[in-house]
Design an enzyme around this catalytic site. Structure first.
Site, short mmCIF file in Angstrom:
data_model
loop_
_atom_site.label_atom_id
_atom_site.label_comp_id
_atom_site.label_asym_id
_atom_site.label_seq_id
_atom_site.Cartn_x
_atom_site.Cartn_y
_atom_site.Cartn_z
N GLU A 267 49.85 63.44 97.78
CA GLU A 267 49.03 64.57 98.23
C GLU A 267 47.73 64.67 97.44
O GLU A 267 46.69 65.05 97.96
CB GLU A 267 49.81 65.89 98.11
CG GLU A 267 50.99 66.03 99.05
CD GLU A 267 50.60 65.98 100.52
OE1 GLU A 267 50.10 64.94 100.98
OE2 GLU A 267 50.80 66.99 101.21
N THR B 116 42.04 68.24 105.19
CA THR B 116 42.60 69.26 104.29
C THR B 116 41.62 69.57 103.16
O THR B 116 41.42 70.74 102.82
CB THR B 116 43.95 68.78 103.72
OG1 THR B 116 44.84 68.60 104.81
CG2 THR B 116 44.54 69.80 102.75
N1 HSE Z 1 48.89 74.27 101.73
C1 HSE Z 1 48.02 73.21 102.14
C2 HSE Z 1 46.75 73.81 102.68
C3 HSE Z 1 48.70 72.40 103.20
O1 HSE Z 1 46.85 74.73 103.50
O2 HSE Z 1 45.66 73.41 102.28
C4 HSE Z 1 47.88 71.26 103.70
O3 HSE Z 1 48.62 70.57 104.68
#
Ligand code: HSE
Length: 320
Positions: free
Chosen positions: A137, A189
């Protein structure tokens, strides 16, 4: 089975790594759930040589150098703690489109570490696997977060109470149907995190805490009305939803045809809605189709259930 001279069976597994919905509306970075569909498929093998070899069987043009690949980064973290020379070959067939908001990068990291751990005789715990997969990630979005990783490994709904130190709490949940629409636009993201405000008003924080606690209680008690009331986000959604055409309409109409509630899946652009029954989940899908057809935006929909197992491993034979 008779093997010819010089042939051997490579120790190999096939892994199915599920899509996940992170945040669950009010729980930014701390809540997530795993879906039955879609799932990535991966073949993970123990290699005769040390190091990692990655191949993508899909058309997404993702990097294959281990340090730049999410599955590779997760495996490197695992190998560092294994303390014995070992190597892996990984073939990835992505069914979860990158940049969909359905935990595509997490599925690759999760599948790699779950498969590799199985091949090594399961020396690592699920918490360890979450820690390793979070390195993927970091490669994908610049930040370690576990709200896609943890449900991908544990299955069901998971609360990530803390990532440093890691404290994952699987949360019991009643039967839920999940309808997802993925408008075919890409939201990175990293970009969707960049636009968030760094400060939160206390009155909004109080609302959000109430909703997170309400959602937890609703899931554990099987109280569908409470689940629905708690699916409200006063902090992230107002900022991010402007990146998603049709968001407000999908949400409003989905609730009017029977959804409990829902919102942005992860960082978007997918939108998810929870329903108590299948009929409502199908009606929500119709609403989603109608909105995106009218907007002229390509889309894909899924009507699915909670995945209670997380990534699963199947022995697989490769003869070389
Ligand atoms: N919690 C993260 C975001 C998840 O919302 O940025 C990304 O898939």
């Amino acid at each position: 089975m008779n093997l010819h001279k010089g042939q051997h069976i490579k120790q190999t597994v096939k892994v199915f790594a599920p899509a996940t919905v992170a945040n669950l509306v009010c729980g930014f970075d701390i809540l997530g759930l795993a879906l039955e569909h879609p799932q990535d498929e991966m073949i993970v093998s123990l290699s005769g040589q040390t190091g990692i070899r990655i191949e993508h069987l899909d058309a997404y043009d993702l990097p294959t150098e281990p340090e730049k690949n999410v599955a590779g980064a997760a495996l490197l973290a695992m190998m560092e703690e294994y303390h014995e020379p070992v190597g892996f070959e990984v073939s990835i067939q992505k069914m979860i489109k990158p940049g969909s908001g359905l935990g595509s990068s997490a599925a690759s990291s999760v599948g790699a570490v779950v498969g590799a751990n199985y091949l090594l005789g399961n020396p690592f715990s699920k918490d360890d696997l979450v820690r390793f997969a979070m390195f993927g990630e970091k490669v994908a979005s610049g930040v370690k977060h576990a709200d896609n990783i943890a449900p991908g490994i544990f299955g069901g709904v998971t609360l990530i109470r803390s990532i440093f130190p890691l404290d994952i709490v699987p949360v019991p949940a009643p039967q839920l149907f999940i309808t997802v629409v993925h408008p075919q636009i890409e939201v990175k993201t990293a970009d969707a995190r960049q636009i968030l405000r760094k400060e939160v008003l206390l009155k909004n924080a109080i609302k959000q805490w109430g909703n997170i606690a309400g959602l937890m209680a609703g899931l554990m008690k099987g109280d569908y009305d409470l689940i629905g009331r708690s699916l409200e986000d006063v902090i992230i959604e107002p900022v991010r939803s402007i990146l998603i055409p049709g968001f407000d309409e999908v949400k409003k109409q989905s609730i009017s045809v029977g959804a409990l509630g829902g919102g942005i899946s992860g960082s978007g652009p997918s939108i998810f809605m929870l329903s108590k029954g299948q009929a409502a989940a199908r009606a929500v899908e119709e609403v989603m189709i109608d909105v995106y057809q009218r907007l002229g935006v390509e889309y894909k929909t899924y009507v699915t259930n909670l995945n209670h197992q997380g990534a699963i491993v199947e022995p697989y034979k490769i003869i070389e």
